[in-house]
Scaffold this motif. Structure first.
Motif, PDB file in Angstrom:
ATOM      1  N   TRP A 237       9.101  -9.908   9.270  1.00 37.12           N
ATOM      2  CA  TRP A 237       8.235 -10.279   8.153  1.00 37.12           C
ATOM      3  C   TRP A 237       9.036 -11.051   7.112  1.00 37.12           C
ATOM      4  CZ3 TRP A 237       3.252  -7.725   6.907  1.00 37.12           C
ATOM      5  CH2 TRP A 237       2.813  -6.838   7.914  1.00 37.12           C
ATOM      6  N   SER A 238       8.426 -12.059   6.518  1.00 41.99           N
ATOM      7  CA  SER A 238       9.026 -12.690   5.343  1.00 41.99           C
ATOM      8  C   SER A 238       8.713 -11.831   4.129  1.00 41.99           C
ATOM      9  CB  SER A 238       8.467 -14.103   5.143  1.00 41.99           C
ATOM     10  OG  SER A 238       7.119 -14.038   4.704  1.00 41.99           O
ATOM     11  N   ILE A 239       9.484 -11.998   3.063  1.00 45.93           N
ATOM     12  CA  ILE A 239       9.216 -11.222   1.857  1.00 45.93           C
ATOM     13  C   ILE A 239       7.853 -11.582   1.280  1.00 45.93           C
ATOM     14  CG2 ILE A 239      10.453 -12.893   0.417  1.00 45.93           C
ATOM     15  CD1 ILE A 239      10.019  -9.063  -0.144  1.00 45.93           C
ATOM     16  N   GLY A 240       7.436 -12.843   1.462  1.00 45.72           N
ATOM     17  CA  GLY A 240       6.118 -13.246   0.983  1.00 45.72           C
ATOM     18  C   GLY A 240       5.003 -12.511   1.699  1.00 45.72           C
ATOM     19  N   GLU A 241       5.145 -12.339   3.013  1.00 44.80           N
ATOM     20  CA  GLU A 241       4.138 -11.623   3.790  1.00 44.80           C
ATOM     21  C   GLU A 241       4.077 -10.155   3.388  1.00 44.80           C
ATOM     22  OE1 GLU A 241       4.137 -13.976   8.074  1.00 44.80           O
ATOM     23  OE2 GLU A 241       5.778 -12.585   7.634  1.00 44.80           O
ATOM     24  N   ALA A 243       5.093  -8.782   0.427  1.00 45.17           N
ATOM     25  CA  ALA A 243       4.637  -8.610  -0.957  1.00 45.17           C
ATOM     26  C   ALA A 243       3.143  -8.867  -1.122  1.00 45.17           C
ATOM     27  CB  ALA A 243       5.431  -9.531  -1.874  1.00 45.17           C
ATOM     28  N   SER A 244       2.570  -9.718  -0.250  1.00 43.45           N
ATOM     29  CA  SER A 244       1.147 -10.044  -0.386  1.00 43.45           C
ATOM     30  C   SER A 244       0.242  -9.139   0.442  1.00 43.45           C
ATOM     31  CB  SER A 244       0.914 -11.506   0.022  1.00 43.45           C
ATOM     32  OG  SER A 244       1.265 -11.720   1.388  1.00 43.45           O
ATOM     33  N   PRO A 246      -2.106  -6.304   1.295  1.00 39.43           N
ATOM     34  CA  PRO A 246      -2.933  -5.515   0.361  1.00 39.43           C
ATOM     35  C   PRO A 246      -2.465  -4.077   0.171  1.00 39.43           C
ATOM     36  CG  PRO A 246      -4.295  -6.782   1.872  1.00 39.43           C
ATOM     37  CD  PRO A 246      -2.896  -6.928   2.355  1.00 39.43           C
ATOM     38  N   GLU A 247      -1.963  -3.439   1.216  1.00 40.55           N
ATOM     39  CA  GLU A 247      -1.553  -2.034   1.106  1.00 40.55           C
ATOM     40  C   GLU A 247      -0.162  -1.866   0.520  1.00 40.55           C
ATOM     41  OE1 GLU A 247      -2.557   0.735   4.307  1.00 40.55           O
ATOM     42  OE2 GLU A 247      -3.526  -0.937   5.335  1.00 40.55           O
ATOM     43  N   LEU A 248       0.571  -2.962   0.349  1.00 36.85           N
ATOM     44  CA  LEU A 248       1.933  -2.877  -0.181  1.00 36.85           C
ATOM     45  C   LEU A 248       2.043  -3.415  -1.601  1.00 36.85           C
ATOM     46  CD1 LEU A 248       3.978  -3.952   2.982  1.00 36.85           C
ATOM     47  CD2 LEU A 248       3.415  -1.636   2.199  1.00 36.85           C
ATOM     48  N   GLN A 249       0.982  -4.019  -2.103  1.00 37.34           N
ATOM     49  CA  GLN A 249       1.032  -4.561  -3.460  1.00 37.34           C
ATOM     50  C   GLN A 249       1.200  -3.477  -4.514  1.00 37.34           C
ATOM     51  OE1 GLN A 249      -2.456  -7.051  -3.897  1.00 37.34           O
ATOM     52  NE2 GLN A 249      -1.667  -8.632  -2.531  1.00 37.34           N
ATOM     53  N   VAL A 250       0.829  -2.243  -4.185  1.00 43.23           N
ATOM     54  CA  VAL A 250       0.952  -1.147  -5.150  1.00 43.23           C
ATOM     55  C   VAL A 250       2.407  -0.804  -5.461  1.00 43.23           C
ATOM     56  CG1 VAL A 250      -1.276  -0.112  -4.596  1.00 43.23           C
ATOM     57  CG2 VAL A 250       0.750   0.540  -3.273  1.00 43.23           C
ATOM     58  N   TYR A 251       3.337  -1.243  -4.610  1.00 43.10           N
ATOM     59  CA  TYR A 251       4.750  -0.990  -4.872  1.00 43.10           C
ATOM     60  C   TYR A 251       5.284  -1.871  -6.000  1.00 43.10           C
ATOM     61  CZ  TYR A 251       5.025   1.777  -0.582  1.00 43.10           C
ATOM     62  OH  TYR A 251       4.843   2.739   0.379  1.00 43.10           O
ATOM     63  N   SER A 252       4.586  -2.961  -6.254  1.00 44.67           N
ATOM     64  CA  SER A 252       4.863  -3.827  -7.394  1.00 44.67           C
ATOM     65  C   SER A 252       6.327  -4.269  -7.437  1.00 44.67           C
ATOM     66  CB  SER A 252       4.456  -3.093  -8.683  1.00 44.67           C
ATOM     67  OG  SER A 252       4.535  -3.917  -9.799  1.00 44.67           O
ATOM     68  N   VAL A 253       6.943  -4.185  -8.621  1.00 43.08           N
ATOM     69  CA  VAL A 253       8.305  -4.702  -8.817  1.00 43.08           C
ATOM     70  C   VAL A 253       9.367  -3.876  -8.113  1.00 43.08           C
ATOM     71  CG1 VAL A 253       7.736  -5.798 -11.010  1.00 43.08           C
ATOM     72  CG2 VAL A 253       8.538  -3.425 -10.988  1.00 43.08           C
ATOM     73  N   ASP A 254       9.009  -2.700  -7.610  1.00 40.13           N
ATOM     74  CA  ASP A 254       9.995  -1.841  -6.946  1.00 40.13           C
ATOM     75  C   ASP A 254      10.100  -2.114  -5.450  1.00 40.13           C
ATOM     76  OD1 ASP A 254      10.509  -0.389  -9.374  1.00 40.13           O
ATOM     77  OD2 ASP A 254       8.588   0.623  -9.066  1.00 40.13           O
ATOM     78  N   LEU A 255       9.275  -3.023  -4.939  1.00 38.69           N
ATOM     79  CA  LEU A 255       9.242  -3.262  -3.498  1.00 38.69           C
ATOM     80  C   LEU A 255      10.558  -3.821  -2.967  1.00 38.69           C
ATOM     81  CD1 LEU A 255       7.697  -3.398  -0.806  1.00 38.69           C
ATOM     82  CD2 LEU A 255       6.854  -5.659  -1.503  1.00 38.69           C
ATOM     83  N   VAL A 256      11.111  -4.825  -3.645  1.00 40.81           N
ATOM     84  CA  VAL A 256      12.309  -5.494  -3.140  1.00 40.81           C
ATOM     85  C   VAL A 256      13.503  -4.549  -3.102  1.00 40.81           C
ATOM     86  CG1 VAL A 256      14.008  -7.312  -3.617  1.00 40.81           C
ATOM     87  CG2 VAL A 256      11.563  -7.803  -3.808  1.00 40.81           C
ATOM     88  N   ILE A 257      13.694  -3.765  -4.153  1.00 39.72           N
ATOM     89  CA  ILE A 257      14.840  -2.855  -4.192  1.00 39.72           C
ATOM     90  C   ILE A 257      14.712  -1.788  -3.108  1.00 39.72           C
ATOM     91  CG2 ILE A 257      13.931  -1.165  -5.850  1.00 39.72           C
ATOM     92  CD1 ILE A 257      17.466  -2.600  -5.948  1.00 39.72           C
ATOM     93  N   MET A 258      13.478  -1.390  -2.785  1.00 38.31           N
ATOM     94  CA  MET A 258      13.263  -0.425  -1.713  1.00 38.31           C
ATOM     95  C   MET A 258      13.601  -1.036  -0.360  1.00 38.31           C
ATOM     96  SD  MET A 258       9.820   1.728  -0.849  1.00 38.31           S
ATOM     97  CE  MET A 258       9.683   2.798   0.583  1.00 38.31           C
ATOM     98  N   LEU A 259      13.180  -2.291  -0.149  1.00 36.71           N
ATOM     99  CA  LEU A 259      13.496  -2.975   1.104  1.00 36.71           C
ATOM    100  C   LEU A 259      15.008  -3.062   1.315  1.00 36.71           C
ATOM    101  CD1 LEU A 259      10.937  -5.933   1.008  1.00 36.71           C
ATOM    102  CD2 LEU A 259      10.880  -3.974   2.575  1.00 36.71           C
ATOM    103  N   GLU A 260      15.737  -3.436   0.265  1.00 32.12           N
ATOM    104  CA  GLU A 260      17.183  -3.598   0.395  1.00 32.12           C
ATOM    105  C   GLU A 260      17.876  -2.253   0.626  1.00 32.12           C
ATOM    106  OE1 GLU A 260      18.575  -6.538   0.810  1.00 32.12           O
ATOM    107  OE2 GLU A 260      16.493  -7.206   0.679  1.00 32.12           O
TER     108      GLU A 260
END
Length: 291
Positions: A237-241, A243-244, A246-260
Motif C-alpha cells: 500500500w502507498s501511504i496515500g492509499e 490514509a484515505s 475510510p476505516e483508517l481515517q479515524v487514526y488521523s495524525v497518529d497514523l504515520v507514527i504507528m506505521l513506522e
C-alpha cells in the motif's frame, strides 16, 4: 429542579424526531461527569440541523444543561471515545423517554462491546500511545524533562485505556480505578511516576524502559484492526492509499507514527518502488506474515 426539567423533556419527547431522553444527576461530591451541573438532560434525535447543541438553565440555586445530539454524532462519540462522559451517561443515566426501546438496544450494544468495535478502539488508543511515547522519548533525550513527563503521563493513560478495552470494558472517566483492578503493573508504574521521590530524570528513564516492554506486548491487540485492513489487499500500500481508506481515517495524525513503529517491530515491511528520479523510490507498506 423537577419543575424545570419536566416541561423541557416533555416537549422533546413529543417530537417524532426524538429517539430517547436520559437524565444524569450530579453525584454527591462528584460533579466531573456532569461538568458541575446538577442535572444533565441528554436528548438523542434521529436528525438535527446541527450534530449537537447545548442549552443551559437555572432554577433557584441549581443549574441544568440540555444536550441535543443526533444519532450519527452520538455513535461517533461512542465509537471514537471523543466524548468520554457520554458512555457513562448512556449506561447509567435515568431513562425518561425511549422510543421503540432505542436506548435499551444502545445499552445492550455497549455492554456486549462487539469485537470489531473493540479492535478499532484499541487501534486508536495504540496509535495515540505510540505518538506520546515516541515524542516523550525525544524530549527526554534532549533534556526537556517537563515535556517528557507530560507525554509519558498521557502515554500511560492511553496504555491504561487500551488495557481496559482489551478486557472487554469501556474506559470510564475514572480510568485508573478500572486499571487498578485489571492490571496492577500499569497502575504501579503510574503511581511511581507521580509519587516517587527519585529525581525526575531518573523516574522518566525507568518509566520509558518499563513502558517499552508493556507497549511491545500490546502490539498484537493494538495493531489488529490496522493489519486486518491492510491484509484485505494483496501486495503493498502507498501511504496515500492507507490514509484515505475510510476505516483508517479515524487514526488521523497518529497514523504515520504507528506505521513506522510497526515497521520497526517487523509487523510491516517496506517495498521500494522506483520513481522517475534516479535512486529515488516510493515507499510502500505491506503486512509481514508471522508464523
Amino acid at each position: 429542579m423537577e419543575k424545570l426539567i419536566r416541561p423541557i423533556y416533555q416537549e422533546r419527547a413529543s417530537q417524532r424526531n426524538t429517539l430517547g431522553i436520559l437524565m444524569i444527576e450530579k453525584k454527591f461530591n462528584h460533579s466531573a461527569s456532569t461538568d458541575t451541573f446538577d442535572v444533565i438532560l441528554l436528548v438523542i434525535a434521529k436528525d438535527t440541523d446541527y450534530p449537537f447543541f447545548i442549552k443551559h438553565y437555572s432554577y433557584e440555586y441549581q443549574k441544568a444543561a440540555l444536550y441535543i445530539v443526533n444519532e450519527q454524532k452520538l455513535n461517533e462519540w461512542l465509537l471514537l471515545g471523543t466524548n468520554r462522559k457520554v458512555i457513562d451517561w448512556v449506561l447509567n443515566g435515568k431513562v425518561l423517554f425511549d422510543r421503540n426501546e432505542y436506548i435499551e438496544g444502545l445499552r445492550r450494544q455497549l455492554l456486549e462491546f462487539p469485537e470489531q468495535e473493540r479492535q478499532l478502539k484499541m487501534g486508536i488508543e495504540f496509535a495515540k500511545l505510540i505518538r506520546r511515547y515516541t515524542d516523550g522519548k525525544v524530549f527526554l533525550e534532549t533534556d526537556q524533562l517537563l515535556d517528557a513527563y507530560n507525554h509519558v503521563v498521557h502515554a500511560l493513560h492511553h496504555l491504561a485505556r487500551l488495557t481496559v478495552i482489551e478486557q472487554g470494558f469501556h474506559p470510564e472517566v475514572t480510568v485508573w480505578n478500572q486499571v487498578k483492578q485489571i492490571d496492577a503493573q500499569i497502575y504501579k508504574l503510574y503511581k511511581e511516576l507521580v509519587e516517587s521521590e527519585e529525581p525526575l530524570d531518573k523516574r522518566l528513564e525507568l518509566l520509558f524502559l518499563a513502558s517499552e516492554f508493556l507497549i511491545h506486548s500490546r502490539v498484537p491487540s493494538g495493531s489488529a484492526h490496522l493489519l486486518k485492513i491492510l491484509k484485505q489487499k494483496e501486495g503493498a500500500w502507498s501511504i496515500g492509499e492507507i490514509a484515505s481508506h475510510p476505516e483508517l481515517q479515524v487514526y488521523s495524525v497518529d497514523l504515520v507514527i504507528m506505521l513506522e513503529y510497526l515497521v520497526d517491530k517487523h509487523f510491516l515491511a517496506i517495498q521500494e518502488v522506483p520513481t522517475k528520479g534516479q535512486n529515488i523510490f516510493h515507499r510502500y507498506y505491506m503486512v509481514v506474515d508471522h508464523p
